[in-house]
Write a protein that holds these residues in place. Structure first.
Motif, mmCIF file in Angstrom:
data_model
loop_
_atom_site.group_PDB
_atom_site.id
_atom_site.type_symbol
_atom_site.label_atom_id
_atom_site.label_comp_id
_atom_site.label_asym_id
_atom_site.label_seq_id
_atom_site.Cartn_x
_atom_site.Cartn_y
_atom_site.Cartn_z
ATOM 1 N N LEU A 213 41.197 -7.465 22.092
ATOM 2 C CA LEU A 213 40.561 -8.771 21.923
ATOM 3 C C LEU A 213 39.945 -8.943 20.535
ATOM 4 O O LEU A 213 39.614 -10.054 20.140
ATOM 5 N N MET A 214 39.811 -7.865 19.793
ATOM 6 C CA MET A 214 39.282 -7.922 18.435
ATOM 7 C C MET A 214 40.375 -8.071 17.387
ATOM 8 O O MET A 214 40.087 -8.420 16.239
ATOM 9 N N GLN A 215 41.625 -7.819 17.757
ATOM 10 C CA GLN A 215 42.709 -7.754 16.784
ATOM 11 C C GLN A 215 42.829 -9.015 15.937
ATOM 12 O O GLN A 215 43.123 -8.959 14.748
ATOM 13 N N ARG A 216 42.579 -10.172 16.548
ATOM 14 C CA ARG A 216 42.725 -11.446 15.832
ATOM 15 C C ARG A 216 41.743 -11.574 14.671
ATOM 16 O O ARG A 216 41.933 -12.414 13.777
ATOM 17 N N ALA B 268 36.221 -4.021 -2.883
ATOM 18 C CA ALA B 268 36.372 -5.389 -3.368
ATOM 19 C C ALA B 268 35.749 -6.390 -2.411
ATOM 20 O O ALA B 268 35.285 -7.456 -2.825
ATOM 21 N N GLU B 269 35.736 -6.070 -1.132
ATOM 22 C CA GLU B 269 35.193 -6.957 -0.100
ATOM 23 C C GLU B 269 34.817 -6.093 1.092
ATOM 24 O O GLU B 269 35.451 -5.086 1.362
ATOM 25 N N VAL B 270 33.761 -6.501 1.785
ATOM 26 C CA VAL B 270 33.350 -5.801 3.004
ATOM 27 C C VAL B 270 33.186 -6.825 4.117
ATOM 28 O O VAL B 270 32.344 -7.723 4.028
ATOM 29 N N ARG B 271 34.012 -6.684 5.137
ATOM 30 C CA ARG B 271 33.940 -7.541 6.313
ATOM 31 C C ARG B 271 33.542 -6.683 7.508
ATOM 32 O O ARG B 271 33.985 -5.536 7.637
ATOM 33 N N LEU B 272 32.726 -7.248 8.373
ATOM 34 C CA LEU B 272 32.331 -6.558 9.601
ATOM 35 C C LEU B 272 33.079 -7.183 10.773
ATOM 36 O O LEU B 272 33.081 -8.405 10.940
ATOM 37 N N VAL B 273 33.709 -6.349 11.585
ATOM 38 C CA VAL B 273 34.381 -6.798 12.800
ATOM 39 C C VAL B 273 33.837 -5.974 13.956
ATOM 40 O O VAL B 273 33.827 -4.739 13.888
ATOM 41 N N CYS B 274 33.371 -6.638 14.993
ATOM 42 C CA CYS B 274 32.802 -5.916 16.121
ATOM 43 C C CYS B 274 33.212 -6.551 17.451
ATOM 44 O O CYS B 274 33.732 -7.669 17.491
ATOM 45 N N TRP B 275 32.957 -5.814 18.501
ATOM 46 C CA TRP B 275 33.312 -6.267 19.839
ATOM 47 C C TRP B 275 32.429 -7.436 20.275
ATOM 48 O O TRP B 275 32.913 -8.480 20.697
ATOM 49 N N ALA B 276 31.118 -7.285 20.170
ATOM 50 C CA ALA B 276 30.195 -8.315 20.641
ATOM 51 C C ALA B 276 29.018 -8.436 19.700
ATOM 52 O O ALA B 276 28.645 -7.473 19.023
ATOM 53 N N GLY C 109 33.424 -14.576 32.641
ATOM 54 C CA GLY C 109 32.091 -14.178 32.181
ATOM 55 C C GLY C 109 32.032 -13.764 30.731
ATOM 56 O O GLY C 109 30.945 -13.538 30.195
ATOM 57 N N LEU C 110 33.194 -13.662 30.073
ATOM 58 C CA LEU C 110 33.215 -13.335 28.644
ATOM 59 C C LEU C 110 33.087 -14.611 27.823
ATOM 60 O O LEU C 110 33.826 -15.571 28.042
ATOM 61 N N ASP C 111 32.153 -14.634 26.899
ATOM 62 C CA ASP C 111 31.910 -15.797 26.047
ATOM 63 C C ASP C 111 32.604 -15.560 24.707
ATOM 64 O O ASP C 111 32.044 -14.954 23.795
ATOM 65 N N PHE C 112 33.855 -16.029 24.592
ATOM 66 C CA PHE C 112 34.624 -15.801 23.374
ATOM 67 C C PHE C 112 34.086 -16.657 22.230
ATOM 68 O O PHE C 112 33.788 -17.837 22.410
ATOM 69 N N ALA D 187 37.903 1.455 24.663
ATOM 70 C CA ALA D 187 38.059 1.105 23.245
ATOM 71 C C ALA D 187 39.342 0.311 23.027
ATOM 72 O O ALA D 187 39.377 -0.610 22.204
ATOM 73 N N ARG D 188 40.401 0.661 23.745
ATOM 74 C CA ARG D 188 41.661 -0.073 23.605
ATOM 75 C C ARG D 188 41.530 -1.490 24.163
ATOM 76 O O ARG D 188 42.110 -2.437 23.629
#
Length: 248
Positions: free
Chosen positions: A114-117, A229-237, A43-46, A108-109
């Protein structure tokens, strides 16, 4: 020493028997911690196919050579890139709710694994969680983005700046607002606490859910002014509209 080792193993076995690992999505017993049952995993849409290089919005497979979506071409966001582990859906939503309102910080862990990549490596990288107002932290007991960022930093061996920016103005929940209202609500709500932690560095802004990007944009503007120098957003969903442009 051998006796202590055997006792520790026995203790772990007793705990596993009394409190077996459960699926973060539905709660059924699974083989190990942070593992999903087959139904919830399916059910997770990667996310990972063709996507806008700025906001991370998935693009149709036939749009070969296209690097930006129409909204980003019309109005580029304040952040350089955004990415999410999964598309927002029932299972992704269930985890977010358990973390934020179910007082399940261990989720959170699960998210971070699944966010580490999505997190770049390098000595110049620093993780910055999207902050909560102090009243929200006192009510909830923790900042879910900080919990995720802490796990990402530990697993990836990168720096983290938990207090680089602060939410100095209290804002109402954004969930029932349209994009324009969200942007107006968070405008001026953030400020730097320690610019030295981000100046000249690649900042990875960490959050749980990307809906319209209003909060990320407000934080990114503050980080830019501080010299990131750069701003990237990383989120769960992230919320994705497959048949049309999502309204950012």
């Amino acid at each position: 020493m051998a006796v202590l080792t055997h006792l520790a193993r026995f203790g772990d076995a007793c705990v596993s028997f009394a409190l077996p690992p459960r699926c973060p999505g539905c709660g059924v017993v699974v083989a190990g911690d942070h593992r999903f049952c087959l139904d919830c995993w399916a059910g997770l849409d990667f996310l990972g196919g063709p996507a806008c290089q700025r906001c991370g919005r998935p693009l149709p497979d036939e749009t070969l050579g296209v690097t930006s979506c129409a909204p980003c071409l019309a109005r580029p966001p304040a952040f350089d890139h955004a990415s999410a582990a999964v598309a927002y859906g029932p299972i992704a939503r269930a985890l977010a709710l358990k973390l934020k309102y179910g007082r399940r910080p261990g989720v959170a862990r699960t998210m971070a694994r699944l966010m580490q990549r999505l997190v770049p490596a390098g000595d110049d990288v620093v993780l910055v969680p999207v902050p909560l107002h102090r009243w929200r932290i006192w009510t909830r007991g923790f900042n879910q983005s900080a919990l995720i960022a802490g796990t990402l930093a530990k697993r990836g061996g990168v720096a983290i700046a938990l207090d680089a920016i602060e939410r100095h103005r209290r804002t109402p929940p954004l969930r029932d607002m349209n994009p324009r209202q969200r942007a107006a609500t968070v405008q001026g709500a953030f400020r730097m606490r320690d610019a030295e932690q981000v100046r000249g560095r690649r900042v990875v802004l960490v959050d749980d859910i990307f809906t319209t990007g209003a909060t990320a944009e407000a934080c990114a503007r503050v980080l830019r002014r501080a010299g990131a120098a750069e701003v990237r957003l990383v989120c769960w969903a992230r919320v994705v509209v497959r048949d049309g442009d999502p309204v950012r």
